[in-house]
Structures are given as C-alpha cells and as structure tokens.
Design an enzyme around this catalytic site. Structure first.
Site, PDB file in Angstrom:
ATOM      1  N   ASN A   1     -18.978 -16.653 -55.960  1.00 50.80           N
ATOM      2  CA  ASN A   1     -18.973 -18.062 -56.382  1.00 50.80           C
ATOM      3  C   ASN A   1     -18.093 -18.875 -55.427  1.00 50.80           C
ATOM      4  O   ASN A   1     -18.251 -20.080 -55.300  1.00 50.80           O
ATOM      5  CB  ASN A   1     -18.489 -18.221 -57.837  1.00 50.80           C
ATOM      6  CG  ASN A   1     -17.182 -17.498 -58.127  1.00 50.80           C
ATOM      7  OD1 ASN A   1     -16.754 -16.631 -57.375  1.00 50.80           O
ATOM      8  ND2 ASN A   1     -16.536 -17.856 -59.222  1.00 50.80           N
TER       9      ASN A   1
ATOM     10  N   ASP B   1      -7.153 -37.186 -43.821  1.00 52.60           N
ATOM     11  CA  ASP B   1      -7.957 -38.063 -42.953  1.00 52.60           C
ATOM     12  C   ASP B   1      -9.067 -38.791 -43.709  1.00 52.60           C
ATOM     13  O   ASP B   1      -9.467 -39.883 -43.309  1.00 52.60           O
ATOM     14  CB  ASP B   1      -8.585 -37.239 -41.813  1.00 52.60           C
ATOM     15  CG  ASP B   1      -9.374 -36.047 -42.342  1.00 52.60           C
ATOM     16  OD1 ASP B   1      -8.763 -35.200 -43.014  1.00 52.60           O
ATOM     17  OD2 ASP B   1     -10.603 -35.981 -42.109  1.00 52.60           O
TER      18      ASP B   1
ATOM     19  N   ARG C   1     -16.061  -3.029 -70.810  1.00 59.11           N
ATOM     20  CA  ARG C   1     -15.990  -1.675 -70.261  1.00 59.11           C
ATOM     21  C   ARG C   1     -17.358  -1.051 -69.992  1.00 59.11           C
ATOM     22  O   ARG C   1     -17.528   0.152 -70.001  1.00 59.11           O
ATOM     23  CB  ARG C   1     -15.144  -0.758 -71.163  1.00 59.11           C
ATOM     24  CG  ARG C   1     -13.690  -1.192 -71.141  1.00 59.11           C
ATOM     25  CD  ARG C   1     -12.982  -0.911 -72.416  1.00 59.11           C
ATOM     26  NE  ARG C   1     -13.544  -1.680 -73.512  1.00 59.11           N
ATOM     27  CZ  ARG C   1     -13.123  -1.608 -74.764  1.00 59.11           C
ATOM     28  NH1 ARG C   1     -12.147  -0.800 -75.081  1.00 59.11           N
ATOM     29  NH2 ARG C   1     -13.671  -2.344 -75.694  1.00 59.11           N
TER      30      ARG C   1
ATOM     31  N   HIS D   1     -15.461 -20.588 -49.088  1.00 59.64           N
ATOM     32  CA  HIS D   1     -14.241 -20.944 -48.363  1.00 59.64           C
ATOM     33  C   HIS D   1     -14.612 -21.256 -46.922  1.00 59.64           C
ATOM     34  O   HIS D   1     -14.916 -20.357 -46.135  1.00 59.64           O
ATOM     35  CB  HIS D   1     -13.219 -19.801 -48.442  1.00 59.64           C
ATOM     36  CG  HIS D   1     -12.686 -19.576 -49.820  1.00 59.64           C
ATOM     37  ND1 HIS D   1     -11.738 -18.630 -50.115  1.00 59.64           N
ATOM     38  CD2 HIS D   1     -12.958 -20.204 -50.985  1.00 59.64           C
ATOM     39  CE1 HIS D   1     -11.463 -18.682 -51.413  1.00 59.64           C
ATOM     40  NE2 HIS D   1     -12.195 -19.619 -51.964  1.00 59.64           N
TER      41      HIS D   1
ATOM     42  N   GLY E   1     -10.756 -26.470 -57.503  1.00 59.74           N
ATOM     43  CA  GLY E   1     -11.454 -25.664 -56.496  1.00 59.74           C
ATOM     44  C   GLY E   1     -11.801 -26.489 -55.274  1.00 59.74           C
ATOM     45  O   GLY E   1     -11.650 -27.716 -55.265  1.00 59.74           O
ATOM     46  N   ASP E   2     -12.198 -25.798 -54.199  1.00 64.40           N
ATOM     47  CA  ASP E   2     -12.621 -26.441 -52.947  1.00 64.40           C
ATOM     48  C   ASP E   2     -11.536 -27.311 -52.324  1.00 64.40           C
ATOM     49  O   ASP E   2     -11.818 -28.327 -51.684  1.00 64.40           O
ATOM     50  CB  ASP E   2     -13.892 -27.285 -53.167  1.00 64.40           C
ATOM     51  CG  ASP E   2     -15.047 -26.445 -53.656  1.00 64.40           C
ATOM     52  OD1 ASP E   2     -15.088 -25.254 -53.299  1.00 64.40           O
ATOM     53  OD2 ASP E   2     -15.898 -26.978 -54.393  1.00 64.40           O
TER      54      ASP E   2
ATOM     55  N   THR F   1     -21.069 -23.437 -51.675  1.00 63.88           N
ATOM     56  CA  THR F   1     -21.891 -22.326 -52.155  1.00 63.88           C
ATOM     57  C   THR F   1     -23.227 -22.814 -52.695  1.00 63.88           C
ATOM     58  O   THR F   1     -24.269 -22.242 -52.408  1.00 63.88           O
ATOM     59  CB  THR F   1     -21.131 -21.546 -53.259  1.00 63.88           C
ATOM     60  OG1 THR F   1     -19.966 -20.986 -52.659  1.00 63.88           O
ATOM     61  CG2 THR F   1     -21.966 -20.415 -53.848  1.00 63.88           C
TER      62      THR F   1
ATOM     63  N   LYS G   1      -8.744 -23.934 -49.321  1.00 62.37           N
ATOM     64  CA  LYS G   1      -7.978 -22.676 -49.263  1.00 62.37           C
ATOM     65  C   LYS G   1      -8.368 -21.839 -48.039  1.00 62.37           C
ATOM     66  O   LYS G   1      -7.517 -21.258 -47.370  1.00 62.37           O
ATOM     67  CB  LYS G   1      -8.237 -21.841 -50.532  1.00 62.37           C
ATOM     68  CG  LYS G   1      -7.779 -22.519 -51.816  1.00 62.37           C
ATOM     69  CD  LYS G   1      -8.253 -21.770 -53.043  1.00 62.37           C
ATOM     70  CE  LYS G   1      -9.744 -21.812 -53.285  1.00 62.37           C
ATOM     71  NZ  LYS G   1     -10.309 -23.094 -53.688  1.00 62.37           N
ATOM     72  N   GLY G   2      -9.698 -21.807 -47.758  1.00 65.32           N
ATOM     73  CA  GLY G   2     -10.183 -20.972 -46.661  1.00 65.32           C
ATOM     74  C   GLY G   2      -9.542 -21.364 -45.338  1.00 65.32           C
ATOM     75  O   GLY G   2      -9.079 -20.509 -44.579  1.00 65.32           O
TER      76      GLY G   2
HETATM   77  P1  GDP Z   1     -12.062 -23.863 -50.405  1.00 64.88           P
HETATM   78  O1  GDP Z   1     -13.121 -23.336 -51.305  1.00 64.88           O
HETATM   79  O2  GDP Z   1     -10.795 -24.187 -51.121  1.00 64.88           O
HETATM   80  O3  GDP Z   1     -11.806 -22.981 -49.211  1.00 64.88           O
HETATM   81  O4  GDP Z   1     -12.615 -25.251 -49.821  1.00 64.88           O
HETATM   82  P2  GDP Z   1     -14.133 -25.559 -49.344  1.00 64.88           P
HETATM   83  O5  GDP Z   1     -14.377 -24.896 -48.057  1.00 64.88           O
HETATM   84  O6  GDP Z   1     -15.092 -25.303 -50.448  1.00 64.88           O
HETATM   85  O7  GDP Z   1     -14.086 -27.130 -49.208  1.00 64.88           O
HETATM   86  C1  GDP Z   1     -13.235 -27.765 -48.323  1.00 64.88           C
HETATM   87  C2  GDP Z   1     -14.086 -28.596 -47.359  1.00 64.88           C
HETATM   88  O8  GDP Z   1     -13.257 -29.526 -46.706  1.00 64.88           O
HETATM   89  C3  GDP Z   1     -14.728 -27.783 -46.251  1.00 64.88           C
HETATM   90  O9  GDP Z   1     -15.925 -28.384 -45.882  1.00 64.88           O
HETATM   91  C4  GDP Z   1     -13.703 -27.896 -45.096  1.00 64.88           C
HETATM   92  O10 GDP Z   1     -14.291 -27.740 -43.822  1.00 64.88           O
HETATM   93  C5  GDP Z   1     -13.232 -29.303 -45.299  1.00 64.88           C
HETATM   94  N1  GDP Z   1     -11.835 -29.542 -44.900  1.00 64.88           N
HETATM   95  C6  GDP Z   1     -10.746 -28.755 -45.125  1.00 64.88           C
HETATM   96  N2  GDP Z   1      -9.626 -29.374 -44.722  1.00 64.88           N
HETATM   97  C7  GDP Z   1     -10.022 -30.584 -44.246  1.00 64.88           C
HETATM   98  C8  GDP Z   1      -9.314 -31.707 -43.728  1.00 64.88           C
HETATM   99  O11 GDP Z   1      -8.089 -31.737 -43.617  1.00 64.88           O
HETATM  100  N3  GDP Z   1     -10.069 -32.783 -43.368  1.00 64.88           N
HETATM  101  C9  GDP Z   1     -11.425 -32.823 -43.503  1.00 64.88           C
HETATM  102  N4  GDP Z   1     -12.066 -33.932 -43.150  1.00 64.88           N
HETATM  103  N5  GDP Z   1     -12.102 -31.781 -43.987  1.00 64.88           N
HETATM  104  C10 GDP Z   1     -11.413 -30.683 -44.375  1.00 64.88           C
HETATM  105  P1  IMO Z   2     -13.899 -21.992 -54.346  1.00 59.16           P
HETATM  106  O1  IMO Z   2     -13.219 -20.668 -54.288  1.00 59.16           O
HETATM  107  C1  IMO Z   2     -15.507 -25.075 -56.918  1.00 59.16           C
HETATM  108  C2  IMO Z   2     -16.968 -23.751 -60.828  1.00 59.16           C
HETATM  109  C3  IMO Z   2     -18.440 -23.936 -61.196  1.00 59.16           C
HETATM  110  C4  IMO Z   2     -18.332 -24.070 -62.694  1.00 59.16           C
HETATM  111  C5  IMO Z   2     -17.211 -23.099 -63.053  1.00 59.16           C
HETATM  112  C6  IMO Z   2     -17.704 -21.728 -63.496  1.00 59.16           C
HETATM  113  O2  IMO Z   2     -14.802 -22.265 -53.204  1.00 59.16           O
HETATM  114  O3  IMO Z   2     -12.915 -23.073 -54.631  1.00 59.16           O
HETATM  115  P2  IMO Z   2     -18.714 -19.636 -62.196  1.00 59.16           P
HETATM  116  O4  IMO Z   2     -19.880 -19.516 -61.257  1.00 59.16           O
HETATM  117  O5  IMO Z   2     -17.407 -19.219 -61.603  1.00 59.16           O
HETATM  118  O6  IMO Z   2     -18.972 -18.961 -63.528  1.00 59.16           O
HETATM  119  O7  IMO Z   2     -18.620 -21.208 -62.528  1.00 59.16           O
HETATM  120  O8  IMO Z   2     -16.412 -22.974 -61.890  1.00 59.16           O
HETATM  121  N1  IMO Z   2     -16.739 -23.004 -59.575  1.00 59.16           N
HETATM  122  C7  IMO Z   2     -16.277 -23.557 -58.445  1.00 59.16           C
HETATM  123  N2  IMO Z   2     -16.017 -24.848 -58.148  1.00 59.16           N
HETATM  124  N3  IMO Z   2     -15.228 -24.118 -56.027  1.00 59.16           N
HETATM  125  C8  IMO Z   2     -15.432 -22.804 -56.326  1.00 59.16           C
HETATM  126  O9  IMO Z   2     -14.938 -21.828 -55.561  1.00 59.16           O
HETATM  127  C9  IMO Z   2     -16.046 -22.479 -57.561  1.00 59.16           C
HETATM  128  N4  IMO Z   2     -16.384 -21.320 -58.177  1.00 59.16           N
HETATM  129  C10 IMO Z   2     -16.815 -21.661 -59.401  1.00 59.16           C
HETATM  130  O10 IMO Z   2     -18.962 -25.094 -60.580  1.00 59.16           O
HETATM  131  O11 IMO Z   2     -17.863 -25.347 -63.027  1.00 59.16           O
HETATM  132 MG    MG Z   3     -15.057 -23.795 -51.877  1.00 60.16          MG
END
Ligand code: GDP
Ligand code: IMO
Ligand code: MG
Length: 423
Positions: A38, A331, A142, A41, A12-13, A298, A16-17
């Site tokens: 949860n 970076d 359900r 993005h 995760g994280d 989040t 994607k956003g």
């Molecule tokens: P997602 O949940 O997959 O959309 O990712 P998140 O937003 O939770 O986490 C990605 C974090 O990395 C965010 O704070 C973005 O602003 C940051 N980010 C994304 N791409 C880059 C990158 O290429 N370089 C840097 N330094 N930050 C990035």
């Molecule tokens: P995005 O879409 C990172 C993790 C939680 C926990 C597990 C289950 O931003 O990548 P939940 O609340 O879904 O029942 O938690 O999944 N988790 C995430 N970790 N990014 C997220 O979303 C997450 N959504 C849930 O930390 O380990």
């Molecule tokens: Mg995220």
C-alpha cells in the site's frame, strides 16, 4: 549507536521515501517495519524516479543492508515486479532481505479487500485495495502464512489448507470465486524459487548491527493519522505507523531508538476517506494539488489537500516522541501570497481544542481555527541552507516547529535528492 525511526507525521505521503534515500547515504541498515505494498515511497536520484512499495528506500546505496521486517505484510508478486524494475536500471539487490516472520499478502487478500470495500457501500474506507486489511486480519486470527513458510513446503501446504478453509467461505459469502489450493501452492513454489535466498531470520543481522553500533534507519509507512490505534479509526490502515511500534516490527529491543524524525509536508494531504479538518474545496486546494502534483504514488488517486494542521502535528510529535522534523514540499508554497495554519479546533459545543485529537465522530464536526501567514512569492527550489530561505519562509517553518514542539532537522525544497538540506 544511532537508530533513527523515520515516520510519517500526517496522513501519509509526506515524503518519507526521499528522506530515507537522503539519510541512507550514511546508513548501514534500513528496515521497513510495517505495512505492505500500500506504500508508495517516491525516490528521485541518479537511478531515475521510483515509487517503492515494499523495497526499503535505502536500496540505492549499495553499501546499505535493506530489510523488509517482521511487522510487514509482503505480497511476493508485487515485490518481484518491483525488484525487476530496480534491476532494470542497474540497482543492486544484493543486500535486500526479507524476514522469515513477515506475513505474506496473498492474491486472495487483494480479492477480499475489493469485495469488503464493495460490501461497505457508502461507508467505504477508501483502501488501496492491496489486501492489507485482510492480510493483517489473518495475522491476528493466526491463519496467516508467513514468508518463511515458503522455505518449508510441507508446513506451507498444511498452512495453506488451513487458511483456505475459512478464506473460501468468506469469498463465497462476499460473492467471490473460491481459490484453487493446488494452483496457489504452485504459484507459491515459484515465489520460493525466486525469493528463497533472500528469506532469512533477520534477528542475527539486527542484533549484530546493534552490537557494532551500526547506523540503522527504521522506515515507517503511512502516517500517524492512519495508525490502527491512534488514527481516525476506522479510516486507518491495519498496522501501526507510529515509532513506538518500530522496534517490534524491525526486531530491535524496545530501548534502541534514539532519534525519531517526523516527516511532515508544509501543508496537508490525504488519500482515502475519513475526517480531514483542514481540507480545502476551493481554488487554493486545487492549486496545492496542481503545484504539488498531489496524486497517489500507488493508486494514482487525487489527494485531498488542505492547510497545515498544527493540532495534528502536536499530537503526532508527542505520540511519536519526535526528536526532529523533516519538512518537505516547502517549494509548493512558493506560489501563495497568503498561507494559513490551523492552530486549534472549535467543537460544536464551542470548546476549543489545541492539544489532543478528538475521536473520529467528533473530528468530522470540528471547525479549524486559522492564523494567516505572509507568503514569500519567490522560488525556494535552489535554496541549500537555512539562510538561503526567504524570511517569510523561515518564519512559517518556525511556527510549524513551535506547534510541533520539536526542532527542524531537515527542509526539502524539491523532489530530487540534492534539493534538501540539514538545518
Ligand atoms: P511517501 O509515501 O511519504 O514517501 O511520499 P510520496 O512519495 O507518496 O509522496 C511525496 C511526493 O512528493 C512524491 O511525488 C515526491 O517526489 C514529492 N516530493 C517529496 N519532497 C518534495 C519536495 O520537497 N518538493 C516537491 N515539489 N516534491 C517533493
Ligand atoms: P505511504 O507509505 C497515503 C490509506 C488509504 C486508506 C487507508 C487504508 O506511501 O505514505 P489500506 O490500503 O492501508 O488498507 O488503506 O490508508 N493509505 C495511504 N495513504 N499513503 C500511503 O502510504 C497509504 N497507505 C494506505 O488511502 O485511506
Ligand atoms: Mg506515498
């Protein structure tokens, strides 16, 4: 016809956003296909910085239709708060739609999530406490309420009565207060008022989009390692972030996806519990967290950080049928003189694994096998073409691609929309 699934390839994280925001400049439709609030993005563009939880990341393109799909669990209150913050900065919500078939995440789901986590004691999952597990549990049992129920008051009342019979017993067992049905019904009626016009049967829209060869993006939440079936169970979410589930959650025929972009950080991070083989507890781990600003979008929790995991990416690439990688946060590695990549796991028996993911209890005890790569120690933030990258960075990316067995489509070198290029 291009239907592109954009999925998280790690824990995760991955970014994607921002990838969706970039690709949505050319997209007709963006559909979130699973998960709920949860998700966090992060998108940074001319509208500022937004951590989107439920609203699809294509919302910044006024020409794109944005659908919260049937596979999602939607907390109306959190959706309304998010919509208000977007409207405040002038983002048009004219093209935001919610599937009647999406489940509703209720206030009692959040409460149950908290109480269940507490009851787990030291075996906590580390959820985001957004009620995701309880909401999907009710869906499977359900006894869930769907967003479309808001449009049918009598049906809604009966469904709520039905749900509360068991919910109130569960709350009682876990030490929570009973839900007042009448009060909750009143609250749901305010959601109906505020969201009613956006709640639609999305199938005619998706069907028409396919018929006219529209460019469709399917936005995944989380990543494969937290997939309900294929992740590190039980430390997973309660839905399936992998591409195979995207068609169903979005409402498209099984054969419609023709591109799968796996979003992958140039290193690894995770929030929540469970095995994370390449996790670093030393200065390098702290350095990745500091430079990468690795704190949950989040929950604000510090993310666990580690070196790139080549075993996990091979698994993610195969399982998702990835056609390309989007590598983010390159970076962040500008500041390391040596980088490590995990290419295999040594089991306690001595056996080495490279092409599968051991199950959770085994994964806790693997030792990662690393190879070292020379860092580049110059800023990549202004690179906008493949050949702008230092040769060490290109070699590093080549290796990630080789381990995934998938070509690289995009590289990002900063969080802003323009800090990214196609390869
Ligand atoms: P997602 O949940 O997959 O959309 O990712 P998140 O937003 O939770 O986490 C990605 C974090 O990395 C965010 O704070 C973005 O602003 C940051 N980010 C994304 N791409 C880059 C990158 O290429 N370089 C840097 N330094 N930050 C990035
Ligand atoms: P995005 O879409 C990172 C993790 C939680 C926990 C597990 C289950 O931003 O990548 P939940 O609340 O879904 O029942 O938690 O999944 N988790 C995430 N970790 N990014 C997220 O979303 C997450 N959504 C849930 O930390 O380990
Ligand atoms: Mg995220």
């Amino acid at each position: 016809m291009t239907v592109t699934a954009v999925v998280g390839a790690q824990w995760g994280d991955e970014g994607k956003g921002r990838i969706i925001d970039y690709l949505a400049q050319q997209a007709d439709v963006v559909i979130r296909f699973q998960g709920g609030d949860n998700a966090g993005h992060t998108v940074i563009n001319e509208y500022g910085k937004h951590a989107l939880h439920l609203v699809p990341s294509g919302i910044f393109n006024p020409a794109t239709q944005n659908i919260i799909g049937s596979g999602c669990v939607v907390n109306p209150q959190s959706l309304l708060a998010e919509m208000a913050s977007l409207e405040e900065v002038g983002v048009s919500l004219d093209n935001l739609w919610i599937s009647t078939r999406a489940q509703m995440a209720m206030p009692y789901h959040r409460r149950l999530d908290e109480l269940e986590e507490k009851a787990r004691g030291k075996d906590t999952i580390g959820t985001t406490k957004r009620g995701i597990g309880p909401a999907y549990s009710d869906k499977s049992a359900r006894s869930g309420l769907r967003i479309g129920d808001l449009l049918q008051p009598e049906w809604l009342e009966a469904r709520l009565d039905n749900a509360l019979r068991t919910i109130n017993r569960k709350l009682d067992i876990l030490g929570g207060e009973a839900v007042d049905g009448l009060e909750l019904y009143g609250l749901l009626m305010t959601y109906r008022e505020e969201l009613g016009g956006r709640i639609v049967d999305t199938m005619p829209m998706t069907r028409r989009s396919i018929e006219i060869d529209a460019a469709i993006l399917l936005e995944g939440q989380l990543g494969v390692m937290r997939d309900l079936d294929w992740g590190i169970y039980p430390y997973v979410t309660s839905s399936n972030p992998t591409a195979a589930f995207a068609n169903s959650g979005a409402g498209l025929p099984a054969r419609s996806i023709n591109q799968v972009v796996g979003v992958v950080k140039a290193y690894s991070t995770a929030v929540g519990e469970g095995p994370f083989p390449t996790e670093l507890f030393d200065d390098d781990g702290q350095k990745l967290r500091d430079i990468g600003n690795e704190y949950g979008a989040t929950t604000g929790r510090p993310r666990r950080c580690g070196w790139f995991d080549g075993v996990a990416i091979g698994y993610a690439a195969w399982l998702n049928g990835m056609t390309g990688l989007a590598i983010t946060k390159l970076d962040v590695l500008d500041h390391f003189d040596t980088l490590k990549i995990c290419t295999g796991y040594r089991l306690s028996s001595g056996e080495i694994i490279t092409d599968s993911m051991p199950d959770t209890p085994v994964l806790y005890h693997v030792t990662p096998i690393y190879e070292s790569w020379e860092g580049w120690l110059v800023s990549t933030e202004d690179c906008r073409h493949w050949h702008d990258l230092p040769k060490q960075a290109r070699a590093y990316i080549h290796r990630l691609s080789e381990l995934a067995g998938v070509k690289v489509d995009f590289v990002s070198v900063g969080p802003e929309r323009e800090q990214m290029f196609a390869v």
